[in-house]
Design an enzyme around this catalytic site. Sequence first.
Site, PDB file in Angstrom:
ATOM      1  CB  CYS A 125      -1.885   6.947   1.762  1.00 37.50           C
ATOM      2  SG  CYS A 125      -3.276   6.234   2.129  1.00 37.50           S
ATOM      3  CD  GLU A 138      -3.069  -0.962   0.143  1.00 36.91           C
ATOM      4  OE1 GLU A 138      -3.153   0.147  -0.472  1.00 36.91           O
ATOM      5  OE2 GLU A 138      -3.971  -1.966   0.437  1.00 36.91           O
TER       6      GLU A 138
HETATM    7  P1  NAD Z   1       8.495   5.238   4.357  1.00 41.74           P
HETATM    8  O1  NAD Z   1       8.297   4.266   3.231  1.00 41.74           O
HETATM    9  O2  NAD Z   1       9.631   6.023   4.492  1.00 41.74           O
HETATM   10  O3  NAD Z   1       8.570   4.283   5.534  1.00 41.74           O
HETATM   11  C1  NAD Z   1       7.404   3.166   5.903  1.00 41.74           C
HETATM   12  C2  NAD Z   1       7.982   2.059   6.601  1.00 41.74           C
HETATM   13  O4  NAD Z   1       8.943   1.221   5.967  1.00 41.74           O
HETATM   14  C3  NAD Z   1       8.481   2.433   8.032  1.00 41.74           C
HETATM   15  O5  NAD Z   1       8.258   1.676   9.099  1.00 41.74           O
HETATM   16  C4  NAD Z   1      10.035   2.456   7.572  1.00 41.74           C
HETATM   17  O6  NAD Z   1      11.054   2.077   8.818  1.00 41.74           O
HETATM   18  C5  NAD Z   1      10.026   1.181   6.804  1.00 41.74           C
HETATM   19  N1  NAD Z   1      11.147   0.993   6.019  1.00 41.74           N
HETATM   20  C6  NAD Z   1      12.144   1.858   5.830  1.00 41.74           C
HETATM   21  N2  NAD Z   1      12.999   1.123   4.886  1.00 41.74           N
HETATM   22  C7  NAD Z   1      12.670   0.140   4.840  1.00 41.74           C
HETATM   23  C8  NAD Z   1      13.187  -1.233   3.749  1.00 41.74           C
HETATM   24  N3  NAD Z   1      14.211  -0.898   3.044  1.00 41.74           N
HETATM   25  N4  NAD Z   1      12.743  -2.284   3.678  1.00 41.74           N
HETATM   26  C9  NAD Z   1      11.327  -2.451   4.627  1.00 41.74           C
HETATM   27  N5  NAD Z   1      10.779  -1.397   5.325  1.00 41.74           N
HETATM   28  C10 NAD Z   1      11.216  -0.193   5.274  1.00 41.74           C
HETATM   29  O7  NAD Z   1       7.210   5.787   4.520  1.00 41.74           O
HETATM   30  P2  NAD Z   1       6.524   7.075   5.668  1.00 41.74           P
HETATM   31  O8  NAD Z   1       7.593   8.229   5.094  1.00 41.74           O
HETATM   32  O9  NAD Z   1       6.800   6.383   6.862  1.00 41.74           O
HETATM   33  O10 NAD Z   1       5.134   7.089   5.087  1.00 41.74           O
HETATM   34  C11 NAD Z   1       4.650   7.997   4.254  1.00 41.74           C
HETATM   35  C12 NAD Z   1       4.240   7.252   2.854  1.00 41.74           C
HETATM   36  O11 NAD Z   1       3.287   6.223   3.087  1.00 41.74           O
HETATM   37  C13 NAD Z   1       3.643   8.437   2.020  1.00 41.74           C
HETATM   38  O12 NAD Z   1       4.131   7.750   0.876  1.00 41.74           O
HETATM   39  C14 NAD Z   1       2.194   7.609   1.897  1.00 41.74           C
HETATM   40  O13 NAD Z   1       1.229   7.954   0.847  1.00 41.74           O
HETATM   41  C15 NAD Z   1       2.263   6.326   2.092  1.00 41.74           C
HETATM   42  N6  NAD Z   1       0.993   5.581   2.779  1.00 41.74           N
HETATM   43  C16 NAD Z   1       0.266   4.836   2.039  1.00 41.74           C
HETATM   44  C17 NAD Z   1      -0.915   4.187   2.523  1.00 41.74           C
HETATM   45  C18 NAD Z   1      -1.689   3.209   1.869  1.00 41.74           C
HETATM   46  O14 NAD Z   1      -2.628   2.816   2.127  1.00 41.74           O
HETATM   47  N7  NAD Z   1      -1.498   3.263   0.431  1.00 41.74           N
HETATM   48  C19 NAD Z   1      -1.350   4.609   3.768  1.00 41.74           C
HETATM   49  C20 NAD Z   1      -0.610   5.695   4.536  1.00 41.74           C
HETATM   50  C21 NAD Z   1       0.513   6.198   4.108  1.00 41.74           C
END
Ligand code: NAD
Length: 469
Positions: free
Chosen positions: A276, A242
Amino acid sequence: MDQAFRLLIDGALVDGVAEMPVINPATGRAFATAPRADAGQLDAAVASAGRAFPGWAGLSYAERRAFIERFADGVEVRFEELARLMTMEQGKPLVQARGEVGGTIAGLRYFAAQDIGSHVIRDTPAERITEHRSPLGVVAAITPWNFPLILLVVKLAPALITGNVVIAKPAPTTPLTTLLLGEVAADILPPGVFQTLADANDLGAALTSHPGIAHVSFTGSTATGKKVLSSTVDTLKRFTLELGGNDAALVLDDADVAKVAPAIFGAAMVNAGQVCLAAKRVYAPRAMYDDLCDALGALARAAVVGEGLDQDSQIGPVQNSAQYAKLIDYLAEAREQGKIVAGGAPLEREGYFIAPTIVRDLPDDARLVREEQFGPVLPVLPYDDLGQAIAAVNASEYGLGGTIWTGNPERGELVAMLIDSGTVWVNRHLDLPFDVAFGGAKQSGLGRQQGIEGLLEFTQAKIINIAKG
Ligand code: NAD
């Protein structure tokens, strides 16, 4: 805050190998300490989950339901504590935090009541063929910082009821509510069925590539989602991604500006725009462009921005310093390339506060139009021709959601059919019932959460094919 937060590993609440400060975005200062896990604790959690899986998968739906219901009861007891903690670590107004904790309990109870069952494909005198849905095993549930609990529970509850076990890894800037959820579960769920690991953004890759993980359920940015996808390849893990969005709000020429302006403003500014599915760009017919910009500007000026624990606050700070710096950068560009109708700058006070901002007259290729800003900053663009507006809406690598605003819902449905995204709302926004599948088109994701599709993603088909006689 004196409260100690711990990881939940193998049924025990334990310290991390190190500690990390958690910042209150309303002050920019640390208010609590979180444990930080390392690779050894990650291995221990995966091993524990592997031991727990056969027993949990072997329970009936009714037995698992009873555990999850007790878990929901336990969360209910800590309702206000969870809501206040969420406001302190995430920044959102307390009323929105309470809504999220309420949604968490409702989600646990909704999915606890589901049962996928099995399906007879053919049963004749000569043969019997049935399809059963088996759980996958250990699920890694990785979440971002905008909705720390509800985004976890739409993974956790469907995964548990279908017989999987779950390791949750929250975002490093919002670990506390997830850890408190683990504390609630510690006395209720069998060891290893649900575990929590907090990291400093350094364990995600080890978790998603771990051979003991069967399914990665990831919510976060598209850039990280792509890394997750490649890390699942070696062991052919299942996954749900997501990811990000740049949703458009498309206003049709039969809409009433006075009615739609507050709805669009809400769609853009809820959770300080860190959703999001937030409305991240607005397209309006040229004839109503000035009126809509003015109405949105008036709403932005009237909105009460402040600390989430303050009763009057409608919009809180953005969640972390990196996001704050990114938005300041977007605002500088917007002031140069377009016209600021309201806001346009950070607030002069401590914490990560950005004035709710409406920008008009930006070129189509401005970063604020093309990229996901993830903050309380909304560009409004005019259009002369509906076909061109639809093409502009679709000219994005993202395709998560979107809204159509119209005086005629039937016409809205026809236009919605032309929008290339996973969900399109007409005259409403953020309606996400648990029985409706949700997910992205294009680079906004792969797979679905919620609904029957979301439950099926935590299972695989198993066919039993019997020759009779
Ligand atoms: P991010 O991708 O930076 O981090 C998300 C999670 O992934 C965190 O827990 C982080 O620690 C972890 N992470 C970091 N590097 C990783 C790796 N290499 N492998 C696995 N996990 C890793 O996102 P963010 O800045 O925390 O969140 C904002 C983003 O999330 C926005 O783009 C938003 O649109 C998206 N989002 C999507 C939805 C949806 O349902 N589609 C919902 C909410 C937020």
